[in-house]
Design a protein around this motif. Structure first.
Motif, PDB file in Angstrom:
ATOM      1  N   ASP A  71      14.864 -12.588  82.462  1.00 35.53           N
ATOM      2  CA  ASP A  71      13.539 -12.008  82.681  1.00 35.53           C
ATOM      3  C   ASP A  71      13.400 -11.590  84.150  1.00 35.53           C
ATOM      4  OD1 ASP A  71      10.852 -11.449  83.051  1.00 35.53           O
ATOM      5  OD2 ASP A  71      10.159 -13.075  81.763  1.00 35.53           O
ATOM      6  N   GLU A  72      13.366 -10.290  84.407  1.00 33.96           N
ATOM      7  CA  GLU A  72      13.316  -9.796  85.782  1.00 33.96           C
ATOM      8  C   GLU A  72      11.982 -10.100  86.461  1.00 33.96           C
ATOM      9  OE1 GLU A  72      14.486  -5.739  86.050  1.00 33.96           O
ATOM     10  OE2 GLU A  72      16.473  -6.105  85.204  1.00 33.96           O
ATOM     11  N   SER A  73      10.922 -10.201  85.678  1.00 32.73           N
ATOM     12  CA  SER A  73       9.625 -10.538  86.291  1.00 32.73           C
ATOM     13  C   SER A  73       9.629 -11.978  86.792  1.00 32.73           C
ATOM     14  CB  SER A  73       8.482 -10.324  85.290  1.00 32.73           C
ATOM     15  OG  SER A  73       8.592 -11.203  84.189  1.00 32.73           O
ATOM     16  N   ALA A  74      10.363 -12.855  86.107  1.00 34.45           N
ATOM     17  CA  ALA A  74      10.493 -14.238  86.563  1.00 34.45           C
ATOM     18  C   ALA A  74      11.293 -14.271  87.867  1.00 34.45           C
ATOM     19  CB  ALA A  74      11.184 -15.088  85.499  1.00 34.45           C
ATOM     20  N   TYR A  75      12.311 -13.435  87.950  1.00 35.85           N
ATOM     21  CA  TYR A  75      13.124 -13.363  89.160  1.00 35.85           C
ATOM     22  C   TYR A  75      12.292 -12.813  90.321  1.00 35.85           C
ATOM     23  CZ  TYR A  75      16.938 -12.086  92.318  1.00 35.85           C
ATOM     24  OH  TYR A  75      17.765 -11.965  93.404  1.00 35.85           O
ATOM     25  N   ALA A  76      11.479 -11.794  90.042  1.00 36.18           N
ATOM     26  CA  ALA A  76      10.606 -11.225  91.074  1.00 36.18           C
ATOM     27  C   ALA A  76       9.619 -12.277  91.571  1.00 36.18           C
ATOM     28  CB  ALA A  76       9.857 -10.009  90.511  1.00 36.18           C
ATOM     29  N   TYR A  77       9.107 -13.087  90.649  1.00 35.58           N
ATOM     30  CA  TYR A  77       8.197 -14.167  91.023  1.00 35.58           C
ATOM     31  C   TYR A  77       8.913 -15.180  91.921  1.00 35.58           C
ATOM     32  CZ  TYR A  77       5.529 -18.496  90.597  1.00 35.58           C
ATOM     33  OH  TYR A  77       4.853 -19.651  90.871  1.00 35.58           O
ATOM     34  N   LEU A  78      10.157 -15.496  91.557  1.00 33.86           N
ATOM     35  CA  LEU A  78      10.951 -16.446  92.336  1.00 33.86           C
ATOM     36  C   LEU A  78      11.133 -15.953  93.773  1.00 33.86           C
ATOM     37  CD1 LEU A  78      12.678 -19.115  91.719  1.00 33.86           C
ATOM     38  CD2 LEU A  78      14.643 -17.574  91.759  1.00 33.86           C
ATOM     39  N   VAL A  79      11.514 -14.687  93.907  1.00 34.98           N
ATOM     40  CA  VAL A  79      11.745 -14.105  95.229  1.00 34.98           C
ATOM     41  C   VAL A  79      10.458 -14.084  96.052  1.00 34.98           C
ATOM     42  CG1 VAL A  79      12.425 -12.020  96.481  1.00 34.98           C
ATOM     43  CG2 VAL A  79      13.706 -12.724  94.448  1.00 34.98           C
ATOM     44  N   SER A  80       9.373 -13.613  95.442  1.00 37.13           N
ATOM     45  CA  SER A  80       8.114 -13.499  96.186  1.00 37.13           C
ATOM     46  C   SER A  80       7.570 -14.865  96.597  1.00 37.13           C
ATOM     47  CB  SER A  80       7.058 -12.754  95.353  1.00 37.13           C
ATOM     48  OG  SER A  80       6.707 -13.503  94.198  1.00 37.13           O
ATOM     49  N   THR A  81       7.841 -15.888  95.793  1.00 34.03           N
ATOM     50  CA  THR A  81       7.331 -17.228  96.073  1.00 34.03           C
ATOM     51  C   THR A  81       8.140 -17.957  97.147  1.00 34.03           C
ATOM     52  OG1 THR A  81       6.523 -17.445  93.803  1.00 34.03           O
ATOM     53  CG2 THR A  81       6.757 -19.484  95.062  1.00 34.03           C
ATOM     54  N   TYR A  82       9.464 -17.751  97.119  1.00 32.07           N
ATOM     55  CA  TYR A  82      10.319 -18.575  97.977  1.00 32.07           C
ATOM     56  C   TYR A  82      11.014 -17.841  99.125  1.00 32.07           C
ATOM     57  CZ  TYR A  82       9.781 -22.346  94.598  1.00 32.07           C
ATOM     58  OH  TYR A  82       9.258 -23.328  93.805  1.00 32.07           O
ATOM     59  N   HIS A  83      10.957 -16.529  99.154  1.00 31.58           N
ATOM     60  CA  HIS A  83      11.716 -15.803 100.177  1.00 31.58           C
ATOM     61  C   HIS A  83      11.330 -16.220 101.592  1.00 31.58           C
ATOM     62  CE1 HIS A  83      13.108 -12.585 102.825  1.00 31.58           C
ATOM     63  NE2 HIS A  83      14.028 -12.328 101.897  1.00 31.58           N
ATOM     64  N   LYS A  84      10.050 -16.215 101.902  1.00 29.53           N
ATOM     65  CA  LYS A  84       9.605 -16.543 103.252  1.00 29.53           C
ATOM     66  C   LYS A  84       9.950 -17.987 103.614  1.00 29.53           C
ATOM     67  CE  LYS A  84       5.600 -16.489 106.338  1.00 29.53           C
ATOM     68  NZ  LYS A  84       4.155 -16.189 106.479  1.00 29.53           N
ATOM     69  N   LYS A  85       9.746 -18.919 102.686  1.00 29.65           N
ATOM     70  CA  LYS A  85      10.028 -20.333 102.937  1.00 29.65           C
ATOM     71  C   LYS A  85      11.515 -20.544 103.223  1.00 29.65           C
ATOM     72  CE  LYS A  85       6.322 -21.966  99.876  1.00 29.65           C
ATOM     73  NZ  LYS A  85       6.030 -22.688  98.631  1.00 29.65           N
ATOM     74  N   LEU A  86      12.363 -19.901 102.418  1.00 33.15           N
ATOM     75  CA  LEU A  86      13.805 -20.068 102.599  1.00 33.15           C
ATOM     76  C   LEU A  86      14.280 -19.398 103.885  1.00 33.15           C
ATOM     77  CD1 LEU A  86      15.153 -19.543  98.959  1.00 33.15           C
ATOM     78  CD2 LEU A  86      14.654 -21.687 100.148  1.00 33.15           C
ATOM     79  N   PHE A  87      13.660 -18.275 104.231  1.00 26.51           N
ATOM     80  CA  PHE A  87      14.041 -17.595 105.475  1.00 26.51           C
ATOM     81  C   PHE A  87      13.725 -18.483 106.679  1.00 26.51           C
ATOM     82  CE2 PHE A  87      12.952 -14.957 109.149  1.00 26.51           C
ATOM     83  CZ  PHE A  87      14.145 -14.259 109.311  1.00 26.51           C
ATOM     84  N   VAL A  88      12.549 -19.089 106.684  1.00 24.91           N
ATOM     85  CA  VAL A  88      12.163 -19.983 107.783  1.00 24.91           C
ATOM     86  C   VAL A  88      13.134 -21.162 107.862  1.00 24.91           C
ATOM     87  CG1 VAL A  88      10.392 -21.601 108.587  1.00 24.91           C
ATOM     88  CG2 VAL A  88       9.730 -19.341 107.756  1.00 24.91           C
ATOM     89  N   TYR A  89      13.499 -21.691 106.704  1.00 25.52           N
ATOM     90  CA  TYR A  89      14.430 -22.818 106.674  1.00 25.52           C
ATOM     91  C   TYR A  89      15.808 -22.394 107.191  1.00 25.52           C
ATOM     92  CZ  TYR A  89      17.449 -26.491 104.841  1.00 25.52           C
ATOM     93  OH  TYR A  89      18.377 -27.483 104.722  1.00 25.52           O
ATOM     94  N   ALA A  90      16.305 -21.248 106.715  1.00 24.30           N
ATOM     95  CA  ALA A  90      17.612 -20.747 107.161  1.00 24.30           C
ATOM     96  C   ALA A  90      17.598 -20.463 108.661  1.00 24.30           C
ATOM     97  CB  ALA A  90      17.989 -19.485 106.385  1.00 24.30           C
ATOM     98  N   LEU A  91      16.484 -19.939 109.151  1.00 22.17           N
ATOM     99  CA  LEU A  91      16.360 -19.644 110.575  1.00 22.17           C
ATOM    100  C   LEU A  91      16.392 -20.927 111.402  1.00 22.17           C
ATOM    101  CD1 LEU A  91      15.971 -17.288 112.570  1.00 22.17           C
ATOM    102  CD2 LEU A  91      13.496 -17.635 112.347  1.00 22.17           C
TER     103      LEU A  91
END
Length: 198
Positions: free
Chosen positions: A19-39
């Motif tokens: 389900d691509e909408s589930a994947y889009a939800y995953l990205v929109s929900t966690y992208h910023k959090k994971l970027f801050v963590y990776a940084l």
């Protein structure tokens, strides 16, 4: 719809179905959090961005292996950490001491520990800012610039014993804030100073 993915099992179920909408939800929900963590791990925006992109690509590629009984949030943080380690191994050989720190850091990203570790990292950041001036200067010359005690002594024109005293004071003040995990947390900031200046 996004609200239908708030449940962990439901989200993973839809991901496994492609389900691509589930994947889009995953990205929109966690992208910023994971970027801050990776940084916080590598202190480099471009590398952090690459890490997060790889995390989401791998999550989609291996979505059929996702376990609905395992928190998707914990899975993403764990994968981000693993990507950081892969990048770190590629960029340089690590010493046994650094390897032991990295292994200790692995415990920081489990779901139960993640929020606690983030608070401790913030505590150390604040603690360094508020160290007494001479103490802070000595500490940063040691950890950030990688100078030896002798080099600091010569640079600041003070005795080695004074250098040792200032460093001990800095460690004690910071340890009061975060306890025995101080070394692991400091590795987040200063473990790669020979390549990336903080």
């Amino acid at each position: 719809m996004a609200f239908s993915y708030i449940n962990n099992e439901k989200l993973i179920e839809h991901l496994k179905k492609g389900d691509e909408s589930a994947y889009a939800y995953l990205v929109s929900t966690y992208h910023k959090k994971l970027f801050v963590y990776a940084l916080s791990l590598n202190n480099d925006h471009a590398t952090a961005d690459d890490i997060v992109q790889n995390v989401f690509l791998k999550t989609w590629e291996y979505r059929n292996r996702l376990n609905p009984d395992y928190s998707i949030s914990s899975f993403l943080y764990k994968t981000t950490y693993n990507e950081f380690i892969n990048q770190y191994h590629k960029s340089r050989a690590i010493s046994n001491l650094e390897r032991s720190y990295i292994e200790a850091l692995d415990t920081a990203i489990d779901e139960d520990n993640k929020d606690v570790m983030e608070r401790k990292i913030a505590c150390v950041t604040e603690g360094i800012k508020h160290l007494p001036p001479k103490c802070k200067e000595t500490f940063l010359l040691s950890k950030k610039e990688g100078l030896t005690n002798i080099e600091i002594s010569e640079y600041l024109n003070i005795s080695i014993k004074t250098v040792e005293g200032q460093l001990t004071k800095a460690y004690n003040l910071l340890r009061q804030r975060v306890g025995d995990q101080l070394k692991e947390i400091l590795f987040f900031f200063f473990g790669k100073t020979k390549q990336n200046r903080i």
